[in-house]
Write a protein that holds these residues in place. Sequence first.
Motif, PDB file in Angstrom:
ATOM      1  N   THR A   1     114.703   2.440 -10.027  1.00  0.00           N
ATOM      2  CA  THR A   1     115.116   1.888  -8.742  1.00  0.00           C
ATOM      3  C   THR A   1     114.010   1.094  -8.071  1.00  0.00           C
ATOM      4  OG1 THR A   1     114.472   3.927  -7.613  1.00  0.00           O
ATOM      5  CG2 THR A   1     116.733   3.771  -8.388  1.00  0.00           C
ATOM      6  N   GLY A   2     112.963   0.756  -8.808  1.00  0.00           N
ATOM      7  CA  GLY A   2     111.840   0.039  -8.222  1.00  0.00           C
ATOM      8  C   GLY A   2     112.134  -1.428  -8.014  1.00  0.00           C
ATOM      9  N   SER A   3     111.141  -2.135  -7.489  1.00  0.00           N
ATOM     10  CA  SER A   3     111.319  -3.542  -7.144  1.00  0.00           C
ATOM     11  C   SER A   3     111.297  -4.448  -8.371  1.00  0.00           C
ATOM     12  CB  SER A   3     110.235  -3.978  -6.159  1.00  0.00           C
ATOM     13  OG  SER A   3     108.956  -3.623  -6.658  1.00  0.00           O
ATOM     14  N   PHE A   4     110.737  -3.961  -9.479  1.00  0.00           N
ATOM     15  CA  PHE A   4     110.720  -4.719 -10.715  1.00  0.00           C
ATOM     16  C   PHE A   4     111.294  -3.880 -11.845  1.00  0.00           C
ATOM     17  CE2 PHE A   4     107.310  -6.554  -8.175  1.00  0.00           C
ATOM     18  CZ  PHE A   4     107.511  -7.908  -8.334  1.00  0.00           C
ATOM     19  N   LYS A   5     111.717  -4.542 -12.883  1.00  0.00           N
ATOM     20  CA  LYS A   5     112.167  -3.852 -14.077  1.00  0.00           C
ATOM     21  C   LYS A   5     111.482  -4.471 -15.289  1.00  0.00           C
ATOM     22  CE  LYS A   5     116.404  -6.673 -14.340  1.00  0.00           C
ATOM     23  NZ  LYS A   5     117.888  -6.635 -14.330  1.00  0.00           N
ATOM     24  N   ALA A   6     111.267  -3.650 -16.295  1.00  0.00           N
ATOM     25  CA  ALA A   6     110.555  -4.117 -17.477  1.00  0.00           C
ATOM     26  C   ALA A   6     111.423  -5.086 -18.272  1.00  0.00           C
ATOM     27  CB  ALA A   6     110.158  -2.936 -18.343  1.00  0.00           C
ATOM     28  N   GLU A   7     110.874  -6.277 -18.530  1.00  0.00           N
ATOM     29  CA  GLU A   7     111.589  -7.233 -19.377  1.00  0.00           C
ATOM     30  C   GLU A   7     111.492  -6.812 -20.837  1.00  0.00           C
ATOM     31  OE1 GLU A   7     111.799 -11.948 -19.242  1.00  0.00           O
ATOM     32  OE2 GLU A   7     109.925 -11.260 -20.161  1.00  0.00           O
TER      33      GLU A   7
ATOM     34  N   TRP B   1     116.907  -2.306  -3.426  1.00  0.00           N
ATOM     35  CA  TRP B   1     117.582  -1.878  -2.191  1.00  0.00           C
ATOM     36  C   TRP B   1     117.064  -2.571  -0.941  1.00  0.00           C
ATOM     37  CZ3 TRP B   1     114.509   0.332   1.559  1.00  0.00           C
ATOM     38  CH2 TRP B   1     113.246   0.763   1.162  1.00  0.00           C
ATOM     39  N   GLN B   2     115.813  -3.069  -0.937  1.00  0.00           N
ATOM     40  CA  GLN B   2     115.243  -3.652   0.270  1.00  0.00           C
ATOM     41  C   GLN B   2     115.407  -5.173   0.239  1.00  0.00           C
ATOM     42  OE1 GLN B   2     111.362  -2.185   1.173  1.00  0.00           O
ATOM     43  NE2 GLN B   2     111.184  -3.300   3.100  1.00  0.00           N
ATOM     44  N   ALA B   3     116.153  -5.689   1.194  1.00  0.00           N
ATOM     45  CA  ALA B   3     116.483  -7.119   1.210  1.00  0.00           C
ATOM     46  C   ALA B   3     115.229  -7.976   1.306  1.00  0.00           C
ATOM     47  CB  ALA B   3     117.418  -7.423   2.381  1.00  0.00           C
ATOM     48  N   GLY B   4     115.220  -9.076   0.545  1.00  0.00           N
ATOM     49  CA  GLY B   4     114.124 -10.020   0.595  1.00  0.00           C
ATOM     50  C   GLY B   4     112.927  -9.680  -0.258  1.00  0.00           C
ATOM     51  N   LEU B   5     112.941  -8.527  -0.906  1.00  0.00           N
ATOM     52  CA  LEU B   5     111.828  -8.098  -1.752  1.00  0.00           C
ATOM     53  C   LEU B   5     112.322  -7.796  -3.162  1.00  0.00           C
ATOM     54  CD1 LEU B   5     109.938  -5.715   0.707  1.00  0.00           C
ATOM     55  CD2 LEU B   5     109.383  -8.084   0.145  1.00  0.00           C
TER      56      LEU B   5
ATOM     57  N   ASP C   1     102.812  -3.134  -3.714  1.00  0.00           N
ATOM     58  CA  ASP C   1     102.807  -4.488  -4.243  1.00  0.00           C
ATOM     59  C   ASP C   1     104.101  -5.234  -3.932  1.00  0.00           C
ATOM     60  OD1 ASP C   1     103.383  -3.487  -7.734  1.00  0.00           O
ATOM     61  OD2 ASP C   1     104.649  -3.362  -5.975  1.00  0.00           O
ATOM     62  N   LEU C   2     104.918  -4.675  -3.049  1.00  0.00           N
ATOM     63  CA  LEU C   2     106.224  -5.268  -2.783  1.00  0.00           C
ATOM     64  C   LEU C   2     106.120  -6.592  -2.054  1.00  0.00           C
ATOM     65  CD1 LEU C   2     108.233  -2.106  -1.665  1.00  0.00           C
ATOM     66  CD2 LEU C   2     108.092  -3.125  -3.915  1.00  0.00           C
ATOM     67  N   ASP C   3     105.050  -6.790  -1.319  1.00  0.00           N
ATOM     68  CA  ASP C   3     104.930  -7.993  -0.494  1.00  0.00           C
ATOM     69  C   ASP C   3     104.076  -9.082  -1.122  1.00  0.00           C
ATOM     70  OD1 ASP C   3     106.489  -6.959   1.593  1.00  0.00           O
ATOM     71  OD2 ASP C   3     104.785  -5.854   2.395  1.00  0.00           O
ATOM     72  N   ILE C   4     103.827  -8.974  -2.412  1.00  0.00           N
ATOM     73  CA  ILE C   4     103.003  -9.988  -3.071  1.00  0.00           C
ATOM     74  C   ILE C   4     103.694 -11.337  -2.993  1.00  0.00           C
ATOM     75  CG2 ILE C   4     101.992 -10.751  -5.254  1.00  0.00           C
ATOM     76  CD1 ILE C   4     101.815  -7.846  -6.064  1.00  0.00           C
TER      77      ILE C   4
END
Length: 331
Positions: A15-21, A39-43, A327-330
């Motif tokens: 459920t993280g902001s990135f997923k492994a390609e 889940w967090q809009a814009g990130l 690192d969500l706001d990078i």
Amino acid sequence: EGATNDDLAVQSNGTGSFKAEAFTPGDLTTVFVKNENYWQAGLPKIDVLELHSISEPESRLAALKAGQVDIIQNAPSTALDDLESDLAFNLAENLIGTSTVAVCQIDVPPFDDNNVRLAIKYATDRQGMLDLVRQGRGTLMNDTPIPSLIEYGLPGPPREYNVEKAKELLSMAGYPNGIDLTFKTSTIDDTFVAWATVWQQQLAEANINMEIDIQPADTYWDVVWLQEPFYHTGWNVRTTDAAMGLWYRSEADWNETHWLREDWDALLVKARATLDVNERTKLYHQMQQQIVDEGGHFVPYMASFMDATRSNISGWAPAIGANVYRDLDIG
């Protein structure tokens, strides 16, 4: 849902902001892509995140300067001043960092006498070590790798620097004319030898004569760590309870200092079962105070984690707590 351990070993999307390609065990580069269902809009603000494993600090620095990477973790301590003064780069300091630690086994002479251990602690100029080895970037510590900054950490200032007190304690231990010690270290960490050299000079002021024995890096953790009576180790921050169970519980595999106290173990069990936060805090503080007063760890300071980014990168900021960085706001 339904994933097995074998599944998670090769694909750990969640459920993280990135997923492994793609992920191949042993590869030095892992590529992550934006999780479109985050889940967090814009990130997150970037589409692709590549993680490269570069073990040598100087190689990490070279990759940053060449524009091959945008962010490096644990920038070389010798390069921090230059990076800070260069407008092409930014530094990010996290006070929750890593401690270079000297270990003595408290059941091995002469360290089985607490007066010897206390003499070494009083003869350590903590601020001086931090300034010389880490250019002041860090937090003074009180001879345990558990910082006061975290939950249940023991508050209060570190032990004073007092050479005369150290000499008095040495005399009480039966060494009125000083003591000779051999300290094992290695180049496995880029600051170990410099740290040991500064410490050697400080201890000499209290007639503690410490010979530095530099051991090979490739066998250090097998031959020296947990084996020798007086040597270097290093620890990143754990939670207070995890650290106590890891380093000081009598049956712990990594009980470096041979801290073997049944009454202390009983306090740890009691603290873990205590629901009242104030009472639990008192117990954790009581246990840490015993370590400070009688333990075999020598921890002058905790060095801040110092990361470096290219100046066009924003959002790489430390978060003191369970997570080292968000690192969500990078961008």
